[in-house]
Write a protein that holds these residues in place. Structure first.
Motif, PDB file in Angstrom:
ATOM      1  N   THR A   1      -6.362  10.439  -8.368  1.00 45.73           N
ATOM      2  CA  THR A   1      -7.669  10.643  -8.508  1.00 45.73           C
ATOM      3  C   THR A   1      -7.974  12.281  -8.495  1.00 45.73           C
ATOM      4  O   THR A   1      -8.747  13.046  -8.937  1.00 45.73           O
ATOM      5  N   GLU A   2      -7.372  12.811  -7.372  1.00 45.48           N
ATOM      6  CA  GLU A   2      -7.186  14.200  -6.901  1.00 45.48           C
ATOM      7  C   GLU A   2      -6.880  14.938  -8.256  1.00 45.48           C
ATOM      8  O   GLU A   2      -7.548  16.301  -8.502  1.00 45.48           O
ATOM      9  N   ILE A   3      -5.674  14.520  -8.715  1.00 45.69           N
ATOM     10  CA  ILE A   3      -5.361  15.397  -9.765  1.00 45.69           C
ATOM     11  C   ILE A   3      -6.209  15.268 -11.135  1.00 45.69           C
ATOM     12  O   ILE A   3      -6.575  16.366 -11.941  1.00 45.69           O
ATOM     13  N   VAL A   4      -6.923  14.099 -11.239  1.00 51.22           N
ATOM     14  CA  VAL A   4      -7.866  13.846 -12.393  1.00 51.22           C
ATOM     15  C   VAL A   4      -8.926  14.707 -12.158  1.00 51.22           C
ATOM     16  O   VAL A   4      -9.240  15.235 -13.268  1.00 51.22           O
ATOM     17  N   GLU A   5      -9.304  14.768 -11.074  1.00 50.10           N
ATOM     18  CA  GLU A   5     -10.754  15.466 -10.842  1.00 50.10           C
ATOM     19  C   GLU A   5     -10.238  17.244 -11.024  1.00 50.10           C
ATOM     20  O   GLU A   5     -11.259  18.048 -11.693  1.00 50.10           O
ATOM     21  N   ALA A   6      -8.965  17.667 -10.466  1.00 53.23           N
ATOM     22  CA  ALA A   6      -8.690  18.962 -10.395  1.00 53.23           C
ATOM     23  C   ALA A   6      -8.560  19.336 -11.693  1.00 53.23           C
ATOM     24  O   ALA A   6      -8.896  20.632 -12.321  1.00 53.23           O
ATOM     25  N   LYS A   7      -8.111  18.390 -12.728  1.00 54.21           N
ATOM     26  CA  LYS A   7      -7.867  18.772 -14.033  1.00 54.21           C
ATOM     27  C   LYS A   7      -9.304  18.561 -15.048  1.00 54.21           C
ATOM     28  O   LYS A   7      -9.069  19.220 -16.349  1.00 54.21           O
ATOM     29  N   ALA A   8     -10.419  18.260 -14.388  1.00 50.12           N
ATOM     30  CA  ALA A   8     -11.630  18.379 -14.929  1.00 50.12           C
ATOM     31  C   ALA A   8     -11.653  17.750 -16.474  1.00 50.12           C
ATOM     32  O   ALA A   8     -12.080  18.479 -17.284  1.00 50.12           O
ATOM     33  N   GLY A   9     -11.096  16.539 -17.005  1.00 53.85           N
ATOM     34  CA  GLY A   9     -11.234  16.089 -18.222  1.00 53.85           C
ATOM     35  C   GLY A   9      -9.953  16.460 -18.998  1.00 53.85           C
ATOM     36  O   GLY A   9      -9.745  16.017 -20.211  1.00 53.85           O
ATOM     37  N   LYS A  10      -8.887  17.358 -18.576  1.00 49.22           N
ATOM     38  CA  LYS A  10      -7.914  17.226 -19.403  1.00 49.22           C
ATOM     39  C   LYS A  10      -6.654  16.616 -18.722  1.00 49.22           C
ATOM     40  O   LYS A  10      -5.519  16.925 -18.882  1.00 49.22           O
ATOM     41  N   GLY A  11      -6.994  15.331 -18.452  1.00 44.50           N
ATOM     42  CA  GLY A  11      -5.871  14.419 -18.339  1.00 44.50           C
ATOM     43  C   GLY A  11      -5.600  14.259 -16.793  1.00 44.50           C
ATOM     44  O   GLY A  11      -6.368  14.642 -16.049  1.00 44.50           O
ATOM     45  N   SER A  12      -4.372  13.662 -16.198  1.00 44.72           N
ATOM     46  CA  SER A  12      -3.858  13.195 -15.078  1.00 44.72           C
ATOM     47  C   SER A  12      -2.556  13.729 -14.734  1.00 44.72           C
ATOM     48  O   SER A  12      -2.304  14.798 -15.614  1.00 44.72           O
ATOM     49  N   ALA A  13      -1.942  13.345 -13.788  1.00 48.65           N
ATOM     50  CA  ALA A  13      -0.404  14.221 -13.353  1.00 48.65           C
ATOM     51  C   ALA A  13       0.366  13.967 -14.596  1.00 48.65           C
ATOM     52  O   ALA A  13       0.555  12.962 -14.969  1.00 48.65           O
ATOM     53  N   THR A  14       0.928  15.248 -14.796  1.00 49.27           N
ATOM     54  CA  THR A  14       1.865  15.202 -15.527  1.00 49.27           C
ATOM     55  C   THR A  14       3.221  15.807 -15.144  1.00 49.27           C
ATOM     56  O   THR A  14       4.242  15.160 -15.370  1.00 49.27           O
ATOM     57  N   LEU A  15       3.041  17.052 -14.543  1.00 44.64           N
ATOM     58  CA  LEU A  15       4.366  17.501 -13.855  1.00 44.64           C
ATOM     59  C   LEU A  15       5.080  16.774 -12.777  1.00 44.64           C
ATOM     60  O   LEU A  15       6.180  16.558 -12.810  1.00 44.64           O
ATOM     61  N   SER A  16       4.046  16.469 -11.800  1.00 44.67           N
ATOM     62  CA  SER A  16       4.649  15.782 -10.664  1.00 44.67           C
ATOM     63  C   SER A  16       4.940  14.454 -11.114  1.00 44.67           C
ATOM     64  O   SER A  16       5.940  13.965 -10.745  1.00 44.67           O
ATOM     65  N   MET A  17       4.505  13.822 -12.330  1.00 47.14           N
ATOM     66  CA  MET A  17       4.991  12.599 -12.858  1.00 47.14           C
ATOM     67  C   MET A  17       6.062  12.604 -13.548  1.00 47.14           C
ATOM     68  O   MET A  17       7.107  11.804 -13.596  1.00 47.14           O
ATOM     69  N   ALA A  18       6.465  13.881 -14.148  1.00 48.60           N
ATOM     70  CA  ALA A  18       7.652  13.788 -15.010  1.00 48.60           C
ATOM     71  C   ALA A  18       8.753  14.114 -13.639  1.00 48.60           C
ATOM     72  O   ALA A  18       9.778  13.584 -14.042  1.00 48.60           O
ATOM     73  N   TYR A  19       8.512  14.621 -12.751  1.00 51.77           N
ATOM     74  CA  TYR A  19       9.448  14.852 -11.836  1.00 51.77           C
ATOM     75  C   TYR A  19       9.723  13.595 -11.221  1.00 51.77           C
ATOM     76  O   TYR A  19      11.015  13.158 -11.032  1.00 51.77           O
ATOM     77  N   ALA A  20       8.945  12.721 -10.742  1.00 51.80           N
ATOM     78  CA  ALA A  20       8.911  11.466 -10.180  1.00 51.80           C
ATOM     79  C   ALA A  20       9.575  10.627 -11.276  1.00 51.80           C
ATOM     80  O   ALA A  20      10.553   9.705 -10.801  1.00 51.80           O
ATOM     81  N   GLY A  21       9.000  10.430 -12.592  1.00 47.35           N
ATOM     82  CA  GLY A  21       9.949   9.603 -13.483  1.00 47.35           C
ATOM     83  C   GLY A  21      11.174  10.155 -13.796  1.00 47.35           C
ATOM     84  O   GLY A  21      12.153   9.169 -14.004  1.00 47.35           O
ATOM     85  N   ALA A  22      11.803  11.452 -13.692  1.00 54.00           N
ATOM     86  CA  ALA A  22      13.264  11.966 -13.675  1.00 54.00           C
ATOM     87  C   ALA A  22      13.845  11.389 -12.705  1.00 54.00           C
ATOM     88  O   ALA A  22      14.935  11.011 -12.602  1.00 54.00           O
TER      89      ALA A  22
END
Ligand code: NAD
Ligand code: LMR
Length: 349
Positions: free
Chosen positions: A247-268
């Protein structure tokens, strides 16, 4: 250049807690890497693009198949110019999904819509459940033996949906279905290191339960390096921050989505652990949301030992603090209802 990039990946994977980072280098240098095919479904999205990049940098990957319903050709062409081992192919339309999946050892699924401020992950169910169901139907048909890394939310429901789709198709193997909860671990490690003032590269924190709000239960009582510098209030604040990290990321992105870069790192990191398990590297342990008997819930995230067939062993929770015991009891009703929602959807559709 290639060597230095591989070294950076290697050290990132080593820092992540997978204990076999050194094998990346050894297997690449001695060219004994077995052929490993990874498919990413949703490869042109916010997570999909950086994840495609990171998987292209992983020397354990020999073939990288990138599938999305929009934007794949550009992403696949772009990633394909990187001078690393994996051969990249892009698949753009639904009729190419079968080709994208054929022969895959691991399928990673970040396809689906992300949250906007004010939404819960469960608010994504109506759209993402159908997407996951159709992708898993294709997996059952074209690569029934593949390991599946489910990223699409709500993970607490999409993993049970996948299990039902595979059961209906007669291909379900509980050892091969994983909900990716690595981002919760990544966050818990970062936040703990900051508060405990210990080097982040040395930190390990198991995170159990599920992947939404209070179902995310970080076990800071088991965090290493251990510290007695943190009191109850600080542990509570760390727990809340980990639970609300998305939610911290969703709010910081203010409508432009959720965690992507940290998620890509975690997914990798998680896909790398699965690849190492497949390749027979011993003692690969990561937290993941899997079919489980650790609690009375049919799916639960906990530490899992990865091996040649996927899950080798689902590890127990270990000793919990009183605070964590209360958190565990509190999360069960919500997690169970999300699991049941997924199962009901898959059975009815
Ligand atoms: N598990 C986690 O920890 C975690 C973390 C972050 C985000 N997520 C979830 O991952 C999902 C993707 O997030 P994002 O930020 O990349 O979203 P995004 O909108 O940027 O990208 C999603 C991609 O999926 C594609 N897509 C949609 N339907 C598809 C289909 N049927 N087949 C193939 N591709 C399809 C879209 O074209 C798009 O490119 C969301 O559901 C989000 O909530 C999970
Ligand atoms: O919070 C979200 O909606 C995305 C993801 O589940 C996350 O934890 O960042």
């Amino acid at each position: 250049m290639r060597t230095s990039l591989l070294r950076s990946m290697e050290s990132a994977f080593r820092r992540s807690g997978s204990r076999s980072g050194h094998l990346l280098h050894r297997s690449f240098a001695s060219a004994v890497t077995p052929e490993r095919r990874v498919a990413i479904l949703g490869a042109a999205g916010g997570i999909g693009q950086p994840l495609s990049l990171l998987m292209k940098l992983n020397p354990l990957v020999t073939h990288l198949s990138l599938y999305d319903i929009a934007g794949t050709p550009g992403v696949a062409a772009d990633v394909s110019h990187i001078n690393t081992l994996a051969e990249v192919k892009g698949f753009a339309a639904e009729e190419q999904l079968g080709q994208a999946l054929e022969g895959a050892d691991i399928v990673i699924i970040p396809a689906g819509v992300p949250r906007k401020p004010g939404m819960t992950r469960d608010d994504l169910f109506n759209i993402n459940a159908g997407i996951v169901k159709s992708l898993c139907t294709a997996i059952a048909k074209y690569c029934p033996n593949a390991i599946v890394n489910m990223i699409s939310n709500p993970v607490n429901s999409t993993v049970p949906i996948a299990s039902e789709v595979f059961k209906k198709a007669g291909t379900y193997d509980e050892k091969k279905l994983f909900g990716v909860t690595t981002l919760d671990v990544v966050r818990a490690k970062t936040f703990y290191a900051g508060k405990a003032k210990v080097p982040v590269a040395e930190v390990n924190v198991p995170v159990v339960g599920g992947h939404a709000g209070i179902t995310i239960l970080p076990l800071f009582s088991q965090a290493t390096p251990a510290t007695n510098a943190l009191g109850d209030e600080e542990i509570h604040a760390l727990t809340k921050r980990t639970q609300d990290g998305g939610t911290e990321i969703v709010e910081a992105k203010a409508g432009k989505g959720s965690a992507t870069l940290s998620m890509a790192y975690a997914g990798a990191i998680f896909a790398d652990a699965c690849l190492k398990g497949l390749n027979g590297v011993p003692d690969i342990v990561e937290c993941s949301f899997v079919q489980s008997t650790v609690t009375e819930l049919p799916f639960f995230a906990s530490k899992v030992r990865l091996g040649k067939n996927g899950v080798e062993e689902v590890l127990g929770l270990g000793p919990l603090s009183e605070y964590e015991k209360r958190g565990l009891e509190a999360l069960k009703p919500e997690l169970m209802s999300s699991i049941e929602k997924g199962i009901k959807f898959a059975k009815a559709n």
